[in-house]
Design a protein around this motif. Sequence first.
Motif, PDB file in Angstrom:
ATOM      1  N   ASN A   3       0.891  -1.108   0.076  1.00  0.00           N
ATOM      2  CA  ASN A   3      -0.013  -0.222   0.047  1.00  0.00           C
ATOM      3  C   ASN A   3       0.765   1.253  -0.013  1.00  0.00           C
ATOM      4  O   ASN A   3       0.357   2.419  -0.276  1.00  0.00           O
ATOM      5  N   ASP A   4       1.936   1.167   0.088  1.00  0.00           N
ATOM      6  CA  ASP A   4       2.968   2.336   0.122  1.00  0.00           C
ATOM      7  C   ASP A   4       3.372   2.890  -1.454  1.00  0.00           C
ATOM      8  O   ASP A   4       3.620   1.968  -2.243  1.00  0.00           O
ATOM      9  N   VAL A   5       3.069   4.206  -1.404  1.00  0.00           N
ATOM     10  CA  VAL A   5       3.434   5.093  -2.676  1.00  0.00           C
ATOM     11  C   VAL A   5       4.870   5.054  -2.567  1.00  0.00           C
ATOM     12  O   VAL A   5       5.684   5.421  -1.680  1.00  0.00           O
ATOM     13  N   SER A   7       8.259   6.717  -4.041  1.00  0.00           N
ATOM     14  CA  SER A   7       8.665   8.068  -4.542  1.00  0.00           C
ATOM     15  C   SER A   7       9.963   7.978  -5.353  1.00  0.00           C
ATOM     16  O   SER A   7      10.640   6.817  -5.003  1.00  0.00           O
ATOM     17  N   ARG A  59       7.808   3.730   6.085  1.00  0.00           N
ATOM     18  CA  ARG A  59       6.190   3.458   6.044  1.00  0.00           C
ATOM     19  C   ARG A  59       5.500   4.708   6.758  1.00  0.00           C
ATOM     20  O   ARG A  59       4.554   4.926   6.336  1.00  0.00           O
ATOM     21  N   ARG A  60       5.847   4.854   8.131  1.00  0.00           N
ATOM     22  CA  ARG A  60       5.121   5.977   8.808  1.00  0.00           C
ATOM     23  C   ARG A  60       5.068   7.425   8.322  1.00  0.00           C
ATOM     24  O   ARG A  60       4.299   7.934   8.505  1.00  0.00           O
ATOM     25  N   ASN A  62       5.519   8.001   5.149  1.00  0.00           N
ATOM     26  CA  ASN A  62       5.360   7.999   3.791  1.00  0.00           C
ATOM     27  C   ASN A  62       6.681   8.434   2.905  1.00  0.00           C
ATOM     28  O   ASN A  62       6.572   9.274   2.112  1.00  0.00           O
ATOM     29  N   GLN A  63       7.711   7.670   3.321  1.00  0.00           N
ATOM     30  CA  GLN A  63       8.869   8.233   2.526  1.00  0.00           C
ATOM     31  C   GLN A  63       9.577   6.916   1.817  1.00  0.00           C
ATOM     32  O   GLN A  63      10.890   6.739   1.801  1.00  0.00           O
TER      33      GLN A  63
END
Length: 193
Positions: A3-5, A7, A59-60, A62-63
């Motif tokens: 589910n992680d984006v 980048s 994950r926390r 969003n990196q």
Amino acid sequence: MSNDVVSDRVLTIPNAISLARLLLVPVFAVLIATHHDGWAFLVLAVSSASDWLDGVLARRLNQVSRIGQLLDPAADRLFILVTLVGLAWRDIVPLWLLVVLVARDVVLGVMLLVLRRHGYPPLPVHLAGKAGTFALLYAFPLLLLSEWDSWVGTFAQVVGWAFALWGVGLYWFAGALYLEQARRLVRRAPQVA
């Protein structure tokens, strides 16, 4: 991590932690070679703990990044290799442990070349692979600590070898999963002329 984006960012906290772990590899190598075991233990323990930390933070915060997905496993593999060589050179672990773990990475390295030839990127990391790496990264400081001539050394040796053997088993189990996944991908791929 599905589910992680992911980048393209480079400057992230998790990437900085992974880079710091890479920079600690030669520091650890010098410390273990010069018998500065207390400092070597500290560097190894910090590196092992930070391996967990960079993933959690990615994950926390969003990196999750492409560079991080390459940097983190590279730091893991390099630390495992240098640690194994150092511990084997010092006769803290037997040579077979070094051979078994390096052989797995060589096999998977060849698999990556085959996948690339068929146009596939590296496979996503399996939980078994993460667990195996975790066990090994926690085994090594304990095995180094087992050199202490006290009950602490005896306890560290028992727990360290438990982590090491579980790590080897999980490491190869994950390797088998990767090979099976690669085999299925290559069988489905159109033939490259």
